[in-house]
Every structure is written in structure tokens, then in C-alpha cells.
Design a protein around this motif. Structure first.
Motif, PDB file in Angstrom:
ATOM      1  N   ASN A 263      52.722 -36.174 -27.930  1.00  0.00           N
ATOM      2  CA  ASN A 263      51.568 -36.995 -27.537  1.00  0.00           C
ATOM      3  C   ASN A 263      50.336 -36.527 -28.284  1.00  0.00           C
ATOM      4  O   ASN A 263      50.265 -35.371 -28.732  1.00  0.00           O
TER       5      ASN A 263
ATOM      6  N   GLN B 291      45.612 -50.416 -21.847  1.00  0.00           N
ATOM      7  CA  GLN B 291      46.888 -49.854 -22.270  1.00  0.00           C
ATOM      8  C   GLN B 291      47.714 -50.938 -22.920  1.00  0.00           C
ATOM      9  O   GLN B 291      47.680 -52.104 -22.524  1.00  0.00           O
TER      10      GLN B 291
ATOM     11  N   GLY C  99      51.598 -50.668 -24.243  1.00  0.00           N
ATOM     12  CA  GLY C  99      52.808 -49.906 -24.546  1.00  0.00           C
ATOM     13  C   GLY C  99      52.549 -48.417 -24.525  1.00  0.00           C
ATOM     14  O   GLY C  99      52.045 -47.878 -23.540  1.00  0.00           O
ATOM     15  N   ARG C 100      52.868 -47.760 -25.651  1.00  0.00           N
ATOM     16  CA  ARG C 100      52.673 -46.299 -25.730  1.00  0.00           C
ATOM     17  C   ARG C 100      51.228 -45.917 -26.049  1.00  0.00           C
ATOM     18  O   ARG C 100      50.897 -44.734 -26.057  1.00  0.00           O
TER      19      ARG C 100
ATOM     20  N   SER D 209      47.072 -46.190 -25.352  1.00  0.00           N
ATOM     21  CA  SER D 209      46.013 -46.541 -24.411  1.00  0.00           C
ATOM     22  C   SER D 209      44.691 -46.048 -24.976  1.00  0.00           C
ATOM     23  O   SER D 209      44.664 -45.190 -25.872  1.00  0.00           O
TER      24      SER D 209
ATOM     25  N   TYR E 124      44.848 -42.664 -26.995  1.00  0.00           N
ATOM     26  CA  TYR E 124      46.000 -41.847 -26.648  1.00  0.00           C
ATOM     27  C   TYR E 124      47.262 -42.470 -27.234  1.00  0.00           C
ATOM     28  O   TYR E 124      47.497 -43.669 -27.079  1.00  0.00           O
ATOM     29  N   ILE E 125      48.045 -41.633 -27.871  1.00  0.00           N
ATOM     30  CA  ILE E 125      49.344 -42.072 -28.373  1.00  0.00           C
ATOM     31  C   ILE E 125      50.400 -41.215 -27.689  1.00  0.00           C
ATOM     32  O   ILE E 125      50.387 -39.977 -27.812  1.00  0.00           O
ATOM     33  N   SER E 126      51.283 -41.843 -26.959  1.00  0.00           N
ATOM     34  CA  SER E 126      52.330 -41.074 -26.282  1.00  0.00           C
ATOM     35  C   SER E 126      53.667 -41.303 -26.972  1.00  0.00           C
ATOM     36  O   SER E 126      53.890 -42.335 -27.617  1.00  0.00           O
ATOM     37  N   SER E 127      54.533 -40.314 -26.859  1.00  0.00           N
ATOM     38  CA  SER E 127      55.891 -40.377 -27.433  1.00  0.00           C
ATOM     39  C   SER E 127      55.844 -40.913 -28.864  1.00  0.00           C
ATOM     40  O   SER E 127      56.473 -41.930 -29.193  1.00  0.00           O
ATOM     41  N   SER E 128      55.098 -40.246 -29.715  1.00  0.00           N
ATOM     42  CA  SER E 128      54.836 -40.758 -31.067  1.00  0.00           C
ATOM     43  C   SER E 128      56.124 -41.001 -31.850  1.00  0.00           C
ATOM     44  O   SER E 128      57.130 -40.315 -31.667  1.00  0.00           O
ATOM     45  N   GLN E 129      56.059 -41.999 -32.716  1.00  0.00           N
ATOM     46  CA  GLN E 129      57.166 -42.373 -33.586  1.00  0.00           C
ATOM     47  C   GLN E 129      56.700 -42.316 -35.036  1.00  0.00           C
ATOM     48  O   GLN E 129      55.501 -42.389 -35.304  1.00  0.00           O
TER      49      GLN E 129
ATOM     50  N   ASP F 107      54.151 -44.662 -36.280  1.00  0.00           N
ATOM     51  CA  ASP F 107      52.755 -44.493 -35.877  1.00  0.00           C
ATOM     52  C   ASP F 107      51.923 -43.844 -36.991  1.00  0.00           C
ATOM     53  O   ASP F 107      50.700 -43.791 -36.903  1.00  0.00           O
TER      54      ASP F 107
END
Lengths: 113, 111
Positions: free
Chosen positions: B18, B55, B57-58, B60, B73-78, B81
Motif C-alpha cells: 500500500n 473511493q 476500487g483500490r 481512494s 491512497y493506493i492499496s494492494s498495488s499492481q 499502477d
């Protein structure tokens, strides 16, 4: 989904030549903009256009530049007598009102050689 | 004119991590947008958020206009991204919609 479209995506021009970058803003939008981004740098405002006239322009937007809305759908940026330092990505954007979300086109990468 | 500062300038993450990107601005604003610039140079709209929290998706975002900052905020980055994230603001009372961009945060997500 409505989008801003720009043509061409890439343009190479000789120094001193004139170029015209074209944009079709989102159809019900009233505010139109041009921005540029020199490689590796931040995006810089060039000009805003509303009600068929320039509403604001930056120091970069000198007499070399002009904008036009020749018909109800197109919005153009003309660069007269291009210089090497005009090489950049040029973005067109539009918004429904001044303080609402602006949507950007995919950009035109201009290379002056 | 209004100043826009983004931090950090560069960020390297492992996939799945994150992150929080920050945008500080020096004056009142009536527009704040977050963009993702992909490797092809396109500016993708992430959020229009002059105040409050949103927000998608991933992702917000929160803007605290009274304290002149916004967070993405970037969660569970891929790996998709990866790219440059820009914050852009329009000064309060602006009637032209001119956006001032920050310098961006360059994010690299490693697999």
C-alpha cells in the motif's frame, strides 16, 4: 463515454515551420485548454478559451502561439515558426464549467528537428 | 501564484503493498484533480476532489481543503499502477479553470 480526442498523435516538423495541433473537446463542454509537458517535466498551462475568446494565457503563450475554434467541434493550437524548445507533449483539455472536472486528450507529441 | 508540492518524488513498491501520495497547495482551491500518467504519456483522470473523500476500487483520495492538502491512497498495488501521479489544482475564485500541476510522484511497482 465521451472523450477528448487529439490529432495527430505524433508530429515531426522542421524548425521554423508552422504546425497546427487539433482537438475535439467533449461535445457539451464550454471551457477549452491547452497544456504542454516537456519530457520529464511537469504539465504546464498554456491557455484557456471560453465563449470564443482567450480567458487566460501563461507567459509561455507568446505571439508564436494562437488558438482557434473554427467550428462547433474543433479547437486548434497553432505554433508559428517552431523552435527546438517547442518539442513537447501537447495536451488539449475541456470542462463543462471553469471549476469542474477537466478531461484531457491523449496528447500530441511534437518533435522539432 | 499558487504552489503545488507533491511527495515523495519517487516511490518503489513491491506488488501488493500500500502507499500514500501527498499533495500540498499554498492557497484556497476550487478544483483539485489527481491524474495517472501512463507509460504512453496519457493523463488518466483518477479523482475530481476539491474536498472530502472518494473511493474507486483500490484507489481512494481525501482532500482537506482547510489544511491545504490532499492524499491519494493506493492499496494492494499492481504493476499496472506504475507511472507518474500528478495532483493539479485551480485556485479559488478562478473563473478560467486553469490547472496548476505539481511535479508528480513517480511510482514503480515491482512484481
Amino acid at each position: 463515454e465521451p472523450e477528448v480526442t487529439q490529432t495527430p498523435s505524433h508530429q515531426v516538423t522542421q524548425m521554423g515551420q508552422e504546425v497546427i495541433l487539433r482537438c475535439v473537446p467533449i461535445s457539451n463542454h464550454l471551457y477549452f485548454y491547452w497544456y504542454r509537458q516537456i519530457l520529464g517535466q511537469k504539465v504546464e498551462f498554456l491557455v484557456s478559451f471560453y465563449n470564443n475568446e482567450i480567458s487566460e494565457k501563461s507567459e509561455i503563450f507568446d505571439d508564436q502561439f494562437s488558438v482557434e475554434r473554427p467550428d462547433g467541434s474543433n479547437f486548434t493550437l497553432k505554433i508559428r515558426s517552431t523552435k527546438l524548445e517547442d518539442s513537447a507533449m501537447y495536451f488539449c483539455a475541456s470542462s463543462g464549467r471553469a471549476a469542474t472536472e477537466a478531461f484531457f486528450g491523449q496528447g500530441t507529441r511534437l518533435t522539432v528537428v | 501564484g499558487i504552489q503545488v508540492e507533491q511527495s515523495p518524488p519517487d516511490l518503489i513498491l513491491q506488488e501488493g503493498a500500500n502507499s500514500t501520495l501527498r499533495c500540498n497547495f499554498s492557497d484556497s482551491v476550487n478544483n483539485l484533480q489527481w491524474f495517472h500518467q501512463n507509460p504512453w504519456g496519457q493523463l488518466i483522470n483518477l479523482f475530481y476532489i476539491p474536498s472530502g473523500t472518494k473511493q474507486n476500487g483500490r484507489l481512494s483520495a481525501t482532500t482537506v481543503a482547510t489544511e491545504r492538502y490532499s492524499l491519494l491512497y493506493i492499496s494492494s498495488s499492481q504493476t499496472t499502477d506504475s507511472g507518474v501521479y500528478f495532483c493539479a489544482v485551480a485556485r479559488g475564485f478562478s473563473n478560467t479553470g486553469k490547472l496548476i500541476f505539481g511535479q508528480g510522484t513517480t511510482l514503480q511497482v515491482k512484481p
